[in-house]
Design a protein around this motif. Structure first.
Motif, PDB file in Angstrom:
ATOM      1  N   THR A  23     -37.935 -50.122  39.504  1.00  0.00           N
ATOM      2  CA  THR A  23     -39.327 -50.133  39.961  1.00  0.00           C
ATOM      3  C   THR A  23     -40.121 -49.002  39.311  1.00  0.00           C
ATOM      4  O   THR A  23     -41.289 -49.168  38.963  1.00  0.00           O
ATOM      5  N   GLU A  30     -45.492 -48.682  44.993  1.00  0.00           N
ATOM      6  CA  GLU A  30     -44.259 -49.468  45.107  1.00  0.00           C
ATOM      7  C   GLU A  30     -43.060 -48.663  44.621  1.00  0.00           C
ATOM      8  O   GLU A  30     -41.972 -48.704  45.223  1.00  0.00           O
ATOM      9  N   THR A  36     -48.644 -49.979  41.606  1.00  0.00           N
ATOM     10  CA  THR A  36     -47.288 -49.874  41.054  1.00  0.00           C
ATOM     11  C   THR A  36     -46.675 -48.509  41.373  1.00  0.00           C
ATOM     12  O   THR A  36     -45.469 -48.404  41.615  1.00  0.00           O
TER      13      THR A  36
END
Length: 394
Positions: free
Chosen positions: A302, A317, A314
């Motif tokens: 990730t 996350e 992003t």
């Protein structure tokens, strides 16, 4: 002798695996005698591993977060102290990558490729909280600076070529000053007396009127003004160390049971390793270690995804994925290292065997920052989509 330059991700993992085997052999003795790993760190520098995140256009391998996490996991399986020492090194390489000028990057990346080590001088004792940094970076008329302050838990500083110092300028904004280990006015005291991670030399750095040229100071406060992965990468490496400690403890427990333990008489098993209750227990422990490793890989992936396309979403996350991996790894490291004694039996508690170093390392390292706040941020993200805050501990 110049440091080797690692070419790619595959070589980085292979070198880390080989060094882990080498370092594992003396880990128990180093811990028991609190023998600082100077020779081992020189091997780490010469191997080229400390430069694997140098960008490709500066001659480095620029490995993925997944590879870097695996490097730390492997080192953690061998020696929980040795794996901890370069954690801050890579965090402050990231500061150079993000905030360094082209000239600063050229200079420091060349230093890294030559095998130079970065330590750290960031945490302070006696302040209101971990973000209450009181070390001051005062400007001089010629454009240079003077550093004054006292830092604690300065892992790696004793062995470093450069010590990144977290300090506040006149406007209270955070900066990082990269100071040579032998700079006048800088002293490092080897006064770390933690019960675990005993050979990290996480002692005290004192800065008394240390002169710093302007081109050795980076504006770290700018890191957190937009989407960032500084905290996620730093925490990923902590999670990797915990995952490695758990795997190392489980492997040593299994070897002990296979070669040294006696079966419990009620089991009617010929050997301890054939005791069905022990087999069950090892299976359960292995599930937890595997889950930690899987979450670590997912979190690292990730981070890599976010690095390729960095946005608020992003980055959030990535931070949440790393937080989940860190919580799982911390719990697993402490529990598995403690369960070692239950599965291995009375003899495993002998001080001379030093098997308790795994639990001491896990318990000490997992105190770095509280997992309870990571769980809070995960919950807020799941329930309300609330992005985690931007700081270096998440």
């Amino acid at each position: 002798m110049p440091a080797h330059v690692i070419a790619d991700d595959a070589e980085a993992v292979a070198v880390a695996a080989a060094l882990a085997e080498e370092f594992r052999a003396g880990a128990a003795e180093r811990d028991a005698e609190r023998r600082l790993p100077r020779a081992e760190l020189d091997r780490l520098s010469a191997s080229g591993l400390l430069a694997v995140t140098v960008p490709a256009d500066h001659g480095g391998a620029d490995v993925s977060a997944r590879t870097l996490a695996e490097v730390f996991r492997l080192l953690g399986t061998a020696d929980g102290s040795l794996a901890q020492i370069p954690q801050s090194h890579f965090a402050y390489v990231n500061v150079i990558r993000r905030q360094g000028t082209p000239e600063q990057q050229k200079f420091f990346f060349a230093e890294l490729l030559a095998g130079r080590r970065l330590g750290n001088a960031q945490s302070e004792a006696g302040t209101r909280h971990v973000q209450d940094i009181r070390t001051r970076l005062s400007p001089r008329p010629d454009g240079s600076y003077v550093l004054d302050g006292v830092k604690h838990y300065s892992t790696g500083a004793l062995f470093a070529d450069w010590i990144p110092v977290l300090a506040r300028a006149e406007d209270d904004a955070l900066h990082v000053a990269y100071v040579p280990r032998d700079a006048p006015g800088l002293t490092v005291a080897d006064d770390w007396d933690g019960m675990g991670q005993r050979t990290t030399a996480s002692g005290t750095v004192r800065l008394d009127g240390v002169r710093v040229p302007a081109d050795r100071v980076l504006p770290h406060h700018l890191t957190f003004r937009g989407p960032q992965l500084h905290g996620a990468v730093a925490q990923l490496l902590h999670a990797a160390i915990d995952t490695g400690i758990a795997a190392g403890a489980l492997a040593e427990a299994a070897e002990f049971v296979r070669t040294k333990s006696r079966p419990w008489f009620e089991s009617e098993a010929a050997t301890a390793a054939q005791d069905p209750l022990l087999i069950q227990h090892f299976g359960e422990l292995d599930l937890r270690v595997r889950a930690s490793a899987a979450l670590l890989r997912e979190a690292a992936g990730t981070v890599d995804t976010a690095r390729a396309r960095l946005t608020d979403d992003t980055a959030a996350e990535a931070s949440i994925a790393v937080a989940a991996a860190k919580v799982q790894a911390a719990r697993t490291a402490v529990d598995v290292a403690g369960a070692l004694f239950e599965v291995a039996g009375t003899r495993s508690a002998l001080n001379s065997l030093n098997l308790h170093r795994h639990w001491r390392d896990a318990r000490t390292h997992t105190l770095h920052d509280p997992t309870r706040w990571k769980v809070q941020h995960i919950g807020r993200y799941v329930l309300g989509g609330t992005r985690p805050p931007r700081h270096g501990l998440l």
